[in-house]
Design a protein around this motif. Structure first.
Motif, PDB file in Angstrom:
ATOM      1  N   HIS A  82      92.624  43.394  31.013  1.00  0.00           N
ATOM      2  CA  HIS A  82      93.332  44.670  30.974  1.00  0.00           C
ATOM      3  C   HIS A  82      92.403  45.880  31.132  1.00  0.00           C
ATOM      4  O   HIS A  82      92.879  46.972  31.428  1.00  0.00           O
ATOM      5  CB  HIS A  82      94.090  44.800  29.650  1.00  0.00           C
ATOM      6  N   ASP A  83      91.102  45.706  30.918  1.00  0.00           N
ATOM      7  CA  ASP A  83      90.201  46.853  30.987  1.00  0.00           C
ATOM      8  C   ASP A  83      89.471  46.955  32.323  1.00  0.00           C
ATOM      9  O   ASP A  83      88.642  47.846  32.515  1.00  0.00           O
ATOM     10  CB  ASP A  83      89.181  46.802  29.836  1.00  0.00           C
ATOM     11  N   ILE A  84      89.755  46.041  33.243  1.00  0.00           N
ATOM     12  CA  ILE A  84      89.201  46.076  34.592  1.00  0.00           C
ATOM     13  C   ILE A  84      90.371  45.955  35.552  1.00  0.00           C
ATOM     14  O   ILE A  84      91.277  45.144  35.324  1.00  0.00           O
ATOM     15  CB  ILE A  84      88.200  44.922  34.819  1.00  0.00           C
ATOM     16  N   LYS A  85      90.330  46.732  36.610  1.00  0.00           N
ATOM     17  CA  LYS A  85      91.472  46.715  37.527  1.00  0.00           C
ATOM     18  C   LYS A  85      91.024  46.493  38.966  1.00  0.00           C
ATOM     19  O   LYS A  85      89.834  46.698  39.312  1.00  0.00           O
ATOM     20  CB  LYS A  85      92.264  48.015  37.419  1.00  0.00           C
ATOM     21  N   VAL A  86      91.950  46.069  39.782  1.00  0.00           N
ATOM     22  CA  VAL A  86      91.693  45.881  41.208  1.00  0.00           C
ATOM     23  C   VAL A  86      91.227  47.215  41.800  1.00  0.00           C
ATOM     24  O   VAL A  86      91.792  48.270  41.519  1.00  0.00           O
ATOM     25  CB  VAL A  86      92.958  45.379  41.931  1.00  0.00           C
ATOM     26  N   GLY A  87      90.167  47.143  42.595  1.00  0.00           N
ATOM     27  CA  GLY A  87      89.590  48.332  43.206  1.00  0.00           C
ATOM     28  C   GLY A  87      88.372  48.861  42.487  1.00  0.00           C
ATOM     29  O   GLY A  87      87.643  49.709  43.030  1.00  0.00           O
ATOM     30  N   ASP A  88      88.114  48.387  41.259  1.00  0.00           N
ATOM     31  CA  ASP A  88      86.927  48.834  40.529  1.00  0.00           C
ATOM     32  C   ASP A  88      85.660  48.382  41.244  1.00  0.00           C
ATOM     33  O   ASP A  88      85.566  47.248  41.732  1.00  0.00           O
ATOM     34  CB  ASP A  88      86.925  48.290  39.102  1.00  0.00           C
ATOM     35  N   ARG A  89      84.685  49.262  41.284  1.00  0.00           N
ATOM     36  CA  ARG A  89      83.350  48.942  41.816  1.00  0.00           C
ATOM     37  C   ARG A  89      82.497  48.475  40.646  1.00  0.00           C
ATOM     38  O   ARG A  89      82.385  49.197  39.643  1.00  0.00           O
ATOM     39  CB  ARG A  89      82.737  50.159  42.495  1.00  0.00           C
ATOM     40  N   VAL A  90      81.876  47.309  40.766  1.00  0.00           N
ATOM     41  CA  VAL A  90      81.259  46.695  39.592  1.00  0.00           C
ATOM     42  C   VAL A  90      79.953  45.992  39.925  1.00  0.00           C
ATOM     43  O   VAL A  90      79.658  45.676  41.077  1.00  0.00           O
ATOM     44  CB  VAL A  90      82.213  45.666  38.939  1.00  0.00           C
ATOM     45  N   THR A  91      79.203  45.733  38.874  1.00  0.00           N
ATOM     46  CA  THR A  91      78.133  44.753  38.886  1.00  0.00           C
ATOM     47  C   THR A  91      78.418  43.802  37.727  1.00  0.00           C
ATOM     48  O   THR A  91      79.429  43.930  37.033  1.00  0.00           O
ATOM     49  CB  THR A  91      76.750  45.401  38.775  1.00  0.00           C
ATOM     50  N   VAL A  92      77.530  42.833  37.513  1.00  0.00           N
ATOM     51  CA  VAL A  92      77.772  41.803  36.505  1.00  0.00           C
ATOM     52  C   VAL A  92      76.499  41.551  35.706  1.00  0.00           C
ATOM     53  O   VAL A  92      75.393  41.518  36.268  1.00  0.00           O
ATOM     54  CB  VAL A  92      78.235  40.484  37.177  1.00  0.00           C
ATOM     55  N   GLU A  93      76.664  41.401  34.393  1.00  0.00           N
ATOM     56  CA  GLU A  93      75.570  40.898  33.558  1.00  0.00           C
ATOM     57  C   GLU A  93      75.679  39.371  33.572  1.00  0.00           C
ATOM     58  O   GLU A  93      76.541  38.799  32.901  1.00  0.00           O
ATOM     59  CB  GLU A  93      75.689  41.432  32.135  1.00  0.00           C
ATOM     60  N   PRO A  94      74.808  38.697  34.318  1.00  0.00           N
ATOM     61  CA  PRO A  94      75.035  37.279  34.629  1.00  0.00           C
ATOM     62  C   PRO A  94      74.481  36.297  33.597  1.00  0.00           C
ATOM     63  O   PRO A  94      73.700  35.411  33.915  1.00  0.00           O
ATOM     64  CB  PRO A  94      74.333  37.128  35.977  1.00  0.00           C
ATOM     65  N   GLN A  95      74.903  36.431  32.381  1.00  0.00           N
ATOM     66  CA  GLN A  95      74.565  35.439  31.364  1.00  0.00           C
ATOM     67  C   GLN A  95      75.655  35.436  30.306  1.00  0.00           C
ATOM     68  O   GLN A  95      76.174  36.487  29.928  1.00  0.00           O
ATOM     69  CB  GLN A  95      73.195  35.709  30.733  1.00  0.00           C
ATOM     70  N   ILE A  96      76.002  34.251  29.863  1.00  0.00           N
ATOM     71  CA  ILE A  96      77.034  34.083  28.846  1.00  0.00           C
ATOM     72  C   ILE A  96      76.439  33.280  27.700  1.00  0.00           C
ATOM     73  O   ILE A  96      75.805  32.239  27.917  1.00  0.00           O
ATOM     74  CB  ILE A  96      78.260  33.339  29.406  1.00  0.00           C
ATOM     75  N   GLY A  97      76.642  33.751  26.495  1.00  0.00           N
ATOM     76  CA  GLY A  97      76.175  33.027  25.321  1.00  0.00           C
ATOM     77  C   GLY A  97      76.712  33.670  24.064  1.00  0.00           C
ATOM     78  O   GLY A  97      77.036  34.866  24.048  1.00  0.00           O
ATOM     79  N   SER A  98      76.772  32.902  23.017  1.00  0.00           N
ATOM     80  CA  SER A  98      77.293  33.396  21.740  1.00  0.00           C
ATOM     81  C   SER A  98      76.225  34.067  20.887  1.00  0.00           C
ATOM     82  O   SER A  98      76.535  34.759  19.924  1.00  0.00           O
ATOM     83  CB  SER A  98      77.891  32.231  20.947  1.00  0.00           C
ATOM     84  N   GLY A  99      74.968  33.844  21.253  1.00  0.00           N
ATOM     85  CA  GLY A  99      73.877  34.325  20.403  1.00  0.00           C
ATOM     86  C   GLY A  99      73.487  33.350  19.317  1.00  0.00           C
ATOM     87  O   GLY A  99      72.564  33.604  18.541  1.00  0.00           O
ATOM     88  N   GLU A 100      74.181  32.201  19.275  1.00  0.00           N
ATOM     89  CA  GLU A 100      73.879  31.217  18.238  1.00  0.00           C
ATOM     90  C   GLU A 100      72.614  30.452  18.581  1.00  0.00           C
ATOM     91  O   GLU A 100      72.454  29.918  19.683  1.00  0.00           O
ATOM     92  CB  GLU A 100      75.034  30.241  18.077  1.00  0.00           C
TER      93      GLU A 100
END
Length: 341
Positions: A73-91
């Motif tokens: 809901h906080d990103i919409k079609v047409g938005d210009r973006v980059t990505v932080e390419p890492q996923i983790g919980s911090g555990e």
């Protein structure tokens, strides 16, 4: 869609593959540009610790959102973006650290079923997407991720504006570490390398001094002389043999070395130099969200011309050339971008 594969060590192919299916919390990005990173070269050479061929390569990206999952809901079609390419919980070891880069189970593009960014379309969890201001072009937006590495290194070093700083290695990460350090107000900076054209870019980014160590046999002594003394902080941004001890020899007592480069093979450490002078060696791995946001702020302010690191802008059909010239340091290559526009 077209995708750039490392099919085996030092072999690049462009393949036609299906666009990945979108999950409810993901977005589909039409890739404008992707960057070739030093860690991509490690994958290209078959040396990366967790990205192994065959793999769709790349983790630096900028583009336009063309589809979103039904829970986004906080990103919409047409938005210009980059990505932080890492996923983790911090555990880590059963404890929540608050640092994604400490995660025992960390996912990045090119791992598992998360394809790399060097393709016509890239799927990312919405949580990892960063909107680009209108003033930031895709070509500059793709630099947010590598600049975040430099920002995190500056954070780990506890940089002060009064520090005397040396950066050992003028590849893209070394140059962007210079940008991050300068953004924190440091005015006394020395950058070393073996390639003069890379050192010329360091001057463009505001380095106080540069030194070609191939032309200066006693370069450590000369570095101190030219900068008025030993260094408070030294960043290692080239993982070559003997560089840790070189960094220690540049430091003043109580100084800090930050290891940013990827290393393959052992390094010797002069433990007497370390212990008797209370010097520190600090590990540095990727970044966290505050680093990414600070990197974007640096790029948006445009006070430091980070796009000076971009040397080549190639079509995806020339990706094999891009990897070759970065690996072999040909055509005065620094940061090479691959276009899907």
């Amino acid at each position: 869609m077209k995708a750039v594969y490392v099919t085996e060590a030092e072999k690049i192919e462009v393949k036609e593959i299906d666009i990945p299916e979108l999950k409810k919390d993901e977005v589909l990005i039409k890739v404008a540009v992707a960057g070739i990173c030093g860690s991509d070269i490690h994958t290209y050479k078959g040396l990366h610790p967790f990205r192994k061929p065959p793999v769709v390569i790349g983790h630096e990206v900028a583009g336009e959102v063309i589809k979103v999952g039904n829970e986004v809901h906080d990103i919409k079609v047409g938005d210009r973006v980059t990505v932080e390419p890492q996923i983790g919980s911090g555990e880590s070891e059963g404890e929540m650290t608050g640092n994604v880069n400490y995660s025992d189970k960390r996912l990045a593009p090119g791992m598992g079923d998360w394809l790399g960014t060097m393709a016509e379309y890239f799927v990312s969890p919405a949580s990892q997407v960063i909107s680009l201001p209108d003033s930031v072009s895709y070509e500059r937006g793709v630099l947010v991720e590598p600049l975040a590495v430099g920002v995190h290194a500056a954070f780990k070093a506890d940089i002060k504006s009064t520090d005397r700083v040396a950066i050992l290695g003028a590849g893209p990460i070394g140059l962007l570490t210079l940008a991050a350090v300068r953004a924190r107000g440091v005015t006394a900076t020395l950058v070393t390398d073996v390639l003069q054209y890379s050192l010329d870019v360091a001057i463009d980014l505001g380095a106080t001094k540069t030194l070609n160590i191939m032309e200066n046999e006693d370069w450590i002594k000369q570095s101190k002389e030219e900068m008025g003394g030993s260094f408070d902080k030294v960043f290692i941004t080239a993982g070559v043999k003997g560089i840790v001890n070189d960094a220690l020899n540049l430091l003043k007592k109580g100084g800090k070395v930050v290891t940013v480069a990827m290393f393959h093979g052992p390094q010797t450490i002069d433990i007497e130099q370390l212990q008797q002078n209370e010097k520190e060696i600090i590990g540095c791995m990727t970044y966290n969200r505050p680093d990414t946001l600070e990197a974007l702020e640096i790029i948006e302010k445009n006070e430091i011309p980070v796009d000076k690191v971009i040397s080549h802008y190639l079509n995806y059909n020339e990706a094999d050339k891009g990897f070759r010239i970065v690996d072999k340091k040909e055509e005065q290559s620094v940061k090479v971008l691959v276009s899907f526009q």
